[in-house]
Design an enzyme around this catalytic site. Structure first.
Site, PDB file in Angstrom:
ATOM      1  N   GLN A 206     -10.518  -1.052   3.819  1.00  0.00           N
ATOM      2  CA  GLN A 206     -10.500  -2.551   3.800  1.00  0.00           C
ATOM      3  C   GLN A 206      -9.975  -3.164   4.999  1.00  0.00           C
ATOM      4  OE1 GLN A 206      -9.908  -2.717  -0.846  1.00  0.00           O
ATOM      5  NE2 GLN A 206     -10.308  -4.707   0.135  1.00  0.00           N
ATOM      6  N   GLU A 241      -6.956  -1.652   0.626  1.00  0.00           N
ATOM      7  CA  GLU A 241      -6.479  -2.886   1.248  1.00  0.00           C
ATOM      8  C   GLU A 241      -5.413  -2.212   2.375  1.00  0.00           C
ATOM      9  OE1 GLU A 241      -5.912  -6.944  -0.252  1.00  0.00           O
ATOM     10  OE2 GLU A 241      -4.508  -7.487   1.761  1.00  0.00           O
ATOM     11  N   ARG A 319       0.858 -15.048  -4.895  1.00  0.00           N
ATOM     12  CA  ARG A 319      -0.354 -15.540  -5.396  1.00  0.00           C
ATOM     13  C   ARG A 319      -0.278 -15.917  -7.047  1.00  0.00           C
ATOM     14  NH1 ARG A 319      -5.817 -16.597  -4.564  1.00  0.00           N
ATOM     15  NH2 ARG A 319      -5.449 -16.083  -1.934  1.00  0.00           N
ATOM     16  N   ARG A 351      -8.432  -6.876  -7.027  1.00  0.00           N
ATOM     17  CA  ARG A 351      -9.404  -8.092  -7.241  1.00  0.00           C
ATOM     18  C   ARG A 351      -8.536  -9.225  -7.852  1.00  0.00           C
ATOM     19  NH1 ARG A 351     -15.543  -7.053  -9.086  1.00  0.00           N
ATOM     20  NH2 ARG A 351     -16.600  -8.738  -7.973  1.00  0.00           N
ATOM     21  N   PHE A 353      -5.765 -10.585  -7.135  1.00  0.00           N
ATOM     22  CA  PHE A 353      -4.224 -10.189  -6.110  1.00  0.00           C
ATOM     23  C   PHE A 353      -3.105 -11.045  -6.941  1.00  0.00           C
ATOM     24  CE2 PHE A 353      -1.899 -10.870  -2.087  1.00  0.00           C
ATOM     25  CZ  PHE A 353      -2.119  -9.501  -1.580  1.00  0.00           C
ATOM     26  N   ALA A 519      -9.033 -11.252  -0.158  1.00  0.00           N
ATOM     27  CA  ALA A 519      -8.674 -12.598  -0.503  1.00  0.00           C
ATOM     28  C   ALA A 519     -10.019 -13.367  -0.500  1.00  0.00           C
ATOM     29  CB  ALA A 519      -7.981 -13.362   0.497  1.00  0.00           C
ATOM     30  N   GLU A 709     -13.516 -12.539  -5.889  1.00  0.00           N
ATOM     31  CA  GLU A 709     -12.410 -12.635  -6.854  1.00  0.00           C
ATOM     32  C   GLU A 709     -12.527 -13.237  -8.012  1.00  0.00           C
ATOM     33  OE1 GLU A 709      -9.661 -12.551  -3.639  1.00  0.00           O
ATOM     34  OE2 GLU A 709      -8.320 -11.255  -4.528  1.00  0.00           O
TER      35      GLU A 709
END
Ligand code: MTE
Ligand code: LUZ
Ligand code: MOS
Length: 766
Positions: A206, A241, A319, A351, A353, A519, A709
């Site tokens: 990613q 990621e 997050r 997904r 995060f 994100a 997401e």
């Protein structure tokens, strides 16, 4: 309306078209990285030697015997690394470790002519270990005070005073499991070196730019000597990621040492046992309500299980801290977070995060407290929604707060929630062994990378003399439809039919210094960068046209003859973000995406088995760039969330009695046979998805919102419905503490406990 968000007349964005590769996907013609292997001559195959201990020192490594295996060409060890023996983004992940930190960690890699020879060779490598104590659960880590990274706190007001004043105060703990990404395509890389020493890595990543950096770092090369390409991924979901980087480095190292192409492709068991997953979280909380159920105060400590290395754990935790509030206003609030260090895989992006984990805490609080307050959970939730002008606990104004209300009201109406609630009450009254319930939950999700510098993107647009267009951007395609959207943006910005535009695979030599496609910002960032490049070309062409309104092909031909450049590099950075990562204050998000879901379930009182009878969703995607793609994202995100919350149950073996030390810390759910994924059987029997209307987003390209997401968290509705169905087996006012995942077994024990409350003997003396 901003220039960025404004659409021209009859735009190609907003058209309902299939995914750009849909036909290739369904016919099997789409090329994934490993499909290149049979097209590449004399490829070597890599196999890892995996640690049988969760924590141990490697006291000796003897690869010699592996070379006795026919077909083995090379064993890669720490001694072979010309650069830095580290594949992590925080420099805490030795690629070839001298101390293994989790069961299944690769100690070294064997390269051979066939996968089978590599496997046999790996079995012959002799490794001596000195076992060390291992922490396997979040509880053990907390008790041992084993933490890593920053320990942030966000909040406002005076929580202690507000709790002291509050008429109703509750406290509790909430725990939730992690989740395996189970992308259909496992981690894959194929590396080759050309005559000039240029390393070319094809990787299912990613984040090609970071893969390039890590490969260069390990090889001791400058970034310009390494090119990374990602054709497409068979799913990433956050699992690629950062975690693709190490495998790319192994392939690249093998290729530089042997002069032959090297392929690393994990099989499913290896992927399960070696790669990081969604973080499981533990939370303690104290909450205060007034008599009407308004939240007055919340004090919570979140602890995530980060596994053995930092990875993205700090960003995930950030997050989570910024999403505990979900869609609810909490006047006095303190949210503290920390990352536990355990001897497990390095937990990573997945997904949402951290957003899902943070939000689950408050949804769990509301679901458990509603019966104790004597308030219908639906009312309790609605009563606490943000109003326009209020701020999140970290100080960002909640713009468009009314959209949560609009989505909520629409779900109540189109889902006939009131009517069905009456039917359910009747049904339950007549069915002692089967209970139904209907729950509605909201979503508010912040869009932008919470690490501000990542909110930038680049693009490259070429117009050829015949008027055909080739576009390239920094984002990667993992099935989410980013390329489809970017094609639509390019056609719209250039004013040409979609068929004139072609998209080339993502490569670091086309667009440098890109951010991860993550994100949910892929289309916001890369779409805007593409639009910028196209507009540069359009501006130049307008001068050539000089008001004549020439057809596209003719205009392009004239521009070439007039020596006007027909290509442009585009760039975009998100404006208006501010974030202080030490005080945890600011406005890290460009905007919020909203949604609401109503879910009805039926639970069997003998077994805990359940089914989802109906789901209604209203979700805010702004003005959709590509409605069919967005519909797929909403449905897929929701179902993946249901999997996390109700089915997927990661189990690590713990053998404290010392009987089978080699099993201590082993992931026992390593395959689809033992790890239950959502399938057709778990789909809602009725599934209605609508996109919020009149939802233009001024701050994003062509008025669209990110979609990847946020819909995952609509699945809370199913978990809350299960909780309420369990409660229906007990007397009114039963508060059900439901584990996550709420597997049928967990649901059975929860409903049984509720049932026991109904038949509990009168207290002595009453
Ligand atoms: N959809 C599919 N089909 N496959 C995926 O791997 N990843 C999700 C989401 N939807 C994913 C997906 C995750 S974790 C993110 S962050 C976004 O897509 C990334 O893509 P975007 O930014 O282009 O939406
Ligand atoms: N922040 C975020 C990040 O909100 N989402 C991400 O995927 C991410 N990745 C890296 C660093 N910060
Ligand atoms: Mo998604 S977890 O941001 O890759």
């Amino acid at each position: 309306m901003s220039e960025l968000s404004q659409r021209p007349e009859s735009p190609v964005v907003g058209e309902t078209i299939p995914h750009e590769s849909a036909a290739l996907h369904v016919t099997g013609r789409a090329l994934y990285t490993d499909d290149l292997t049979p097209r590449t001559k004399s490829v070597l195959h890599a196999w890892p030697v995996q640690s049988p201990h969760a924590h141990a020192r490697v006291t000796a490594l003897r690869p010699a015997a592996a070379y006795d295996e026919p077909g083995v060409v090379r064993v890669l060890t720490a001694d072979d690394v010309p650069g830095v023996n580290d594949s992590g983004i925080k420099h805490d992940e030795p690629l070839f470790p001298s101390e293994v930190m989790y069961h299944g960690q690769a100690v070294c890699w064997v390269l051979a002519e066939t996968p089978e020879a590599a496997r046999r060779g790996a079995g012959r490598v002799e490794v001596d270990y000195e076992p060390l104590p291992a922490l396997l659960t979040i509880h053990d880590a907390i008790a041992a005070e084993s933490f890593q990274g920053a320990r942030p706190t966000a909040g406002r007001g005076d929580v202690e005073a507000a709790l002291a004043r509050a008429p109703h105060v509750f406290e509790g703990e909430t725990e939730m499991a992690g989740q395996e990404h189970f992308y259909l395509e496992t981690q894959t890389s194929l590396a080759d070196v050309d005559d000039g020493g240029q390393v070319f890595v094809q990787s299912s990543t990613q984040h090609p730019s970071e893969t390039q950096e890590v490969v260069a770092h390990v090889l001791g090369l400058a970034s310009h000597a390494v090119t990374v390409q990602c054709l497409r991924m068979g799913g990433g979901f956050g699992g690629k990621e950062v975690q693709a980087n190490g495998y790319a480095a192994v392939a690249a190292l093998g290729a530089t040492l042997t002069g032959r192409p090297v392929r690393v492709r994990l099989n499913r068991t290896q992927d399960f046992t070696m790669t990081g997953k969604r973080h499981g979280f533990h939370a303690t909380w104290r909450v205060g309500f007034d008599d009407d159920g308004h939240l007055l105060a919340l004090d919570t400590t979140l602890t995530s299980d980060g596994g053995w290395s930092l990875d993205l754990s700090e960003a995930v935790l950030a997050r989570a801290v910024c999403h505990v509030d979900n869609a609810y206003w909490i006047p006095d609030v303190r949210i503290h977070g920390r990352v536990a260090k355990t001897h497990k895989t390095s937990q990573t992006a997945f997904r949402g995060f951290g957003g899902p984990q943070g939000m689950l805490v408050l949804e769990d609080v509301l679901g458990r407290c509603a019966p104790l307050l004597g308030i219908d959970p639906l009312q309790l939730r609605r009563r606490n929604f943000y109003a326009e002008g209020q701020e999140t606990p970290y100080g960002q104004p909640v713009r468009h707060a009314a959209r949560a209300v609009t989505a909520w009201d629409q779900v109540l109406t189109t889902g006939d929630v009131a009517g069905r609630a009456r039917e359910i009450a009747e049904f339950n009254a007549g069915h002692p062994y089967t209970k139904r319930a209907l729950a509605v939950t909201p979503v508010k999700f912040g869009i932008s990378f919470n690490f501000t510098p990542l909110n930038q993107a680049g693009a490259l647009v070429h117009v050829y003399k015949d008027g055909s267009v080739l576009v390239n951007h920094g984002g990667t395609e993992m099935g989410q439809g980013l390329h489809t959207k970017v094609l639509q943006v390019a056609a719209t910005a250039l004013g040409v039919p979609l068929a004139r535009v072609r998209l080339a695979p993502t490569r670091t030599d086309k667009v440098p210094n890109t951010s991860a496609t993550a994100a949910s910002s892929g289309s916001d960032l890369n779409g805007a960068a593409i639009k910028n490049a196209c507009e540069q070309i359009r501006t130049r062409l307008a001068e050539v046209d000089a008001g004549r309104d020439l057809p596209w092909e003719k205009l392009v031909g004239e521009a070439y003859l007039a020596r006007v450049p027909l290509f442009a590099a585009g760039y975009y950075r998100t404006e208006g973000l501010s974030w202080d990562a030490t005080t945890f204050r600011g406005s890290p998000f460009k905007y919020f995406a909203y949604g609401a879901a109503a879910a009805e379930v039926e639970v069997d009182g003998f077994t805990g088995a359940y089914r989802t009878r109906r789901v209604d969703i209203v979700h805010d995607v702004g003005d959709s760039l590509s409605p069919l793609v967005d519909l797929g994202q909403i449905e897929g995100g929701f179902v993946q969330g249901v999997g996390w919350l109700t089915l997927e149950d990661l189990r690590w073996e713990t053998t404290h009695d010392g009987a089978h030390p080699e099993r201590h810390g082993r992931l026992s759910t390593q395959a689809a046979s033992t790890y239950k994924l959502p399938s057709f059987a778990e789909m809602p029997e009725v599934f209605n998805v609508a996109m919020l209307e009149q939802a233009h987003e001024d701050g994003a390209v062509y008025g669209a919102k990110a979609v990847g997401e946020p819909p995952l968290m609509l699945a809370f509705s199913v978990r809350e419905a299960l909780r309420q169905a369990c409660a229906a087996f007990g007397p009114a006012g039963t508060s059900v503490d439901l584990p996550s995942p709420a597997t049928p077994e967990a649901v059975y024990w929860a409903l049984d406990e509720a049932r026991q409350a109904a038949v509990a003997p009168e207290p002595a003396g009453a």
